[in-house]
Design an enzyme around this catalytic site. Sequence first.
Site, PDB file in Angstrom:
ATOM      1  N   ASP A 121     -22.395 -30.155 -12.957  1.00 48.94           N
ATOM      2  CA  ASP A 121     -22.344 -28.778 -12.476  1.00 48.94           C
ATOM      3  C   ASP A 121     -23.759 -28.364 -12.099  1.00 48.94           C
ATOM      4  O   ASP A 121     -24.735 -29.013 -12.500  1.00 48.94           O
ATOM      5  CB  ASP A 121     -21.801 -27.857 -13.584  1.00 48.94           C
ATOM      6  CG  ASP A 121     -21.754 -26.406 -13.141  1.00 48.94           C
ATOM      7  OD1 ASP A 121     -21.298 -26.139 -12.013  1.00 48.94           O
ATOM      8  OD2 ASP A 121     -22.207 -25.519 -13.899  1.00 48.94           O
ATOM      9  N   SER A 122     -23.864 -27.255 -11.391  1.00 52.38           N
ATOM     10  CA  SER A 122     -25.178 -26.716 -11.045  1.00 52.38           C
ATOM     11  C   SER A 122     -25.929 -26.264 -12.299  1.00 52.38           C
ATOM     12  O   SER A 122     -27.143 -26.146 -12.276  1.00 52.38           O
ATOM     13  CB  SER A 122     -25.011 -25.535 -10.096  1.00 52.38           C
ATOM     14  OG  SER A 122     -24.152 -24.575 -10.676  1.00 52.38           O
ATOM     15  N   CYS A 180     -18.524 -27.954 -10.514  1.00 48.30           N
ATOM     16  CA  CYS A 180     -19.052 -26.825  -9.744  1.00 48.30           C
ATOM     17  C   CYS A 180     -18.190 -26.559  -8.508  1.00 48.30           C
ATOM     18  O   CYS A 180     -17.975 -27.457  -7.682  1.00 48.30           O
ATOM     19  CB  CYS A 180     -20.470 -27.168  -9.314  1.00 48.30           C
ATOM     20  SG  CYS A 180     -21.281 -25.891  -8.376  1.00 48.30           S
ATOM     21  N   THR A 212     -18.978 -24.645  -5.989  1.00 49.65           N
ATOM     22  CA  THR A 212     -19.799 -24.653  -4.779  1.00 49.65           C
ATOM     23  C   THR A 212     -20.023 -26.089  -4.299  1.00 49.65           C
ATOM     24  O   THR A 212     -19.861 -26.384  -3.113  1.00 49.65           O
ATOM     25  CB  THR A 212     -21.152 -23.949  -5.056  1.00 49.65           C
ATOM     26  OG1 THR A 212     -20.897 -22.690  -5.687  1.00 49.65           O
ATOM     27  CG2 THR A 212     -21.931 -23.729  -3.792  1.00 49.65           C
ATOM     28  N   GLU A 228     -24.223 -15.085 -17.449  1.00 50.93           N
ATOM     29  CA  GLU A 228     -25.322 -15.867 -18.031  1.00 50.93           C
ATOM     30  C   GLU A 228     -26.122 -15.039 -19.023  1.00 50.93           C
ATOM     31  O   GLU A 228     -26.689 -15.569 -19.969  1.00 50.93           O
ATOM     32  CB  GLU A 228     -26.246 -16.379 -16.926  1.00 50.93           C
ATOM     33  CG  GLU A 228     -25.525 -17.294 -15.967  1.00 50.93           C
ATOM     34  CD  GLU A 228     -26.099 -18.682 -15.900  1.00 50.93           C
ATOM     35  OE1 GLU A 228     -27.312 -18.809 -15.997  1.00 50.93           O
ATOM     36  OE2 GLU A 228     -25.305 -19.631 -15.731  1.00 50.93           O
ATOM     37  N   CYS A 234     -14.997 -20.189  -9.535  1.00 51.82           N
ATOM     38  CA  CYS A 234     -16.384 -20.379  -9.989  1.00 51.82           C
ATOM     39  C   CYS A 234     -16.318 -20.739 -11.463  1.00 51.82           C
ATOM     40  O   CYS A 234     -15.520 -20.157 -12.212  1.00 51.82           O
ATOM     41  CB  CYS A 234     -17.174 -19.081  -9.789  1.00 51.82           C
ATOM     42  SG  CYS A 234     -18.832 -19.136 -10.504  1.00 51.82           S
ATOM     43  N   HIS A 266     -17.965 -19.979 -13.912  1.00 50.31           N
ATOM     44  CA  HIS A 266     -18.241 -18.929 -14.900  1.00 50.31           C
ATOM     45  C   HIS A 266     -17.079 -17.965 -15.140  1.00 50.31           C
ATOM     46  O   HIS A 266     -17.005 -17.342 -16.187  1.00 50.31           O
ATOM     47  CB  HIS A 266     -19.430 -18.093 -14.424  1.00 50.31           C
ATOM     48  CG  HIS A 266     -20.745 -18.794 -14.458  1.00 50.31           C
ATOM     49  ND1 HIS A 266     -20.950 -20.017 -13.853  1.00 50.31           N
ATOM     50  CD2 HIS A 266     -21.928 -18.449 -15.034  1.00 50.31           C
ATOM     51  CE1 HIS A 266     -22.214 -20.377 -14.040  1.00 50.31           C
ATOM     52  NE2 HIS A 266     -22.822 -19.449 -14.751  1.00 50.31           N
TER      53      HIS A 266
HETATM   54  N1  DGL Z   1     -21.271 -23.546 -10.795  1.00 51.82           N
HETATM   55  C1  DGL Z   1     -21.249 -22.621  -9.686  1.00 51.82           C
HETATM   56  C2  DGL Z   1     -19.839 -22.598  -9.086  1.00 51.82           C
HETATM   57  O1  DGL Z   1     -18.861 -22.904  -9.736  1.00 51.82           O
HETATM   58  C3  DGL Z   1     -21.685 -21.229 -10.083  1.00 51.82           C
HETATM   59  C4  DGL Z   1     -23.165 -21.092 -10.362  1.00 51.82           C
HETATM   60  C5  DGL Z   1     -24.022 -21.406  -9.163  1.00 51.82           C
HETATM   61  O2  DGL Z   1     -24.081 -20.616  -8.199  1.00 51.82           O
HETATM   62  O3  DGL Z   1     -24.620 -22.471  -9.165  1.00 51.82           O
HETATM   63  O4  DGL Z   1     -19.698 -22.275  -7.937  1.00 51.82           O
END
Ligand code: DGL
Length: 270
Positions: free
Chosen positions: A13-14, A76, A78, A154, A186, A188
């Site tokens: 993940d990011s 992730c 994105t 966060e 997303c 989160h």
């Molecule tokens: N993990 C990212 C997502 O699911 C969210 C956080 C980010 O923007 O990196 O899109």
Amino acid sequence: MLREQDKPVGVFDSGLGGLTVVKELTKILPHENLVYLGDTARVPYGPRGVETIKRFSEENTRFLIGENVKAVVIACNTSSAVAADFLKSTFPKIPIFEVISSASNEASRGTRSIGVIGTYGTVGSHAYAKNISKNLSRTKVIEKACPLFVPFIEEGEIGSKALKLVAKGYLSELKKQKVGTLIMGCTHYPIIKNIISETMGKGVTLINPGKSVAKEVFDFLKKNNLLNRQKKKGTADFYVTDLTDRFTKVAEMFLGKKIKNDLKIARLTK
Ligand code: DGL
């Protein structure tokens, strides 16, 4: 040498939000060993350009392959939205799973209009809308970027009045358009699913892509005789590209439980 089935499943993940996906994976695959990589040095990916997200995602995948994983899960949204096809063609030998098609397939089982919320990157790619239209060509898909949700979560601000106001603003159009199913696109967002659900009102089905992809990974491992047959619970190694004192606490919020092993620093190669 490890047998294929004994190898761990890799997840990246990011940042730490992808641990919501790990949470779902460990529910359905309790005996799998997992290696998680959170690119905390470069988070967020959401506002970044396509080429950058592809490059970061490639480095993350290379790291996990170096850890001898039997499959890679892109937690992730994105990265899944903009880099999944690129990663599949760059690393053809390793099964790669992403959250977009799994969640789109699940959302497509309903017949009502579908809403998608996510980062700028995910929404701008229209990856969810494209995937849904493969199954349901006439279903209306309404997408909305909700960039402020990530920093609120966060910071642990998950029940504040301010967040409720932000949610009301972001979700008003989706509510007005009477979406019946909403994809929390997303990593989160499952953390604030109660606020999302309250704001949308009764009767709206929320889809957690982490759950959808976990089911897909389970089906794949089972079908290909790749499930880890060990009797004990699987282990989990957590790597990050940057480490500060706060991270373990944040990670535990996403994972929903204490982390036994320390977070480790990953060195990515280009
Ligand atoms: N993990 C990212 C997502 O699911 C969210 C956080 C980010 O923007 O990196 O899109």
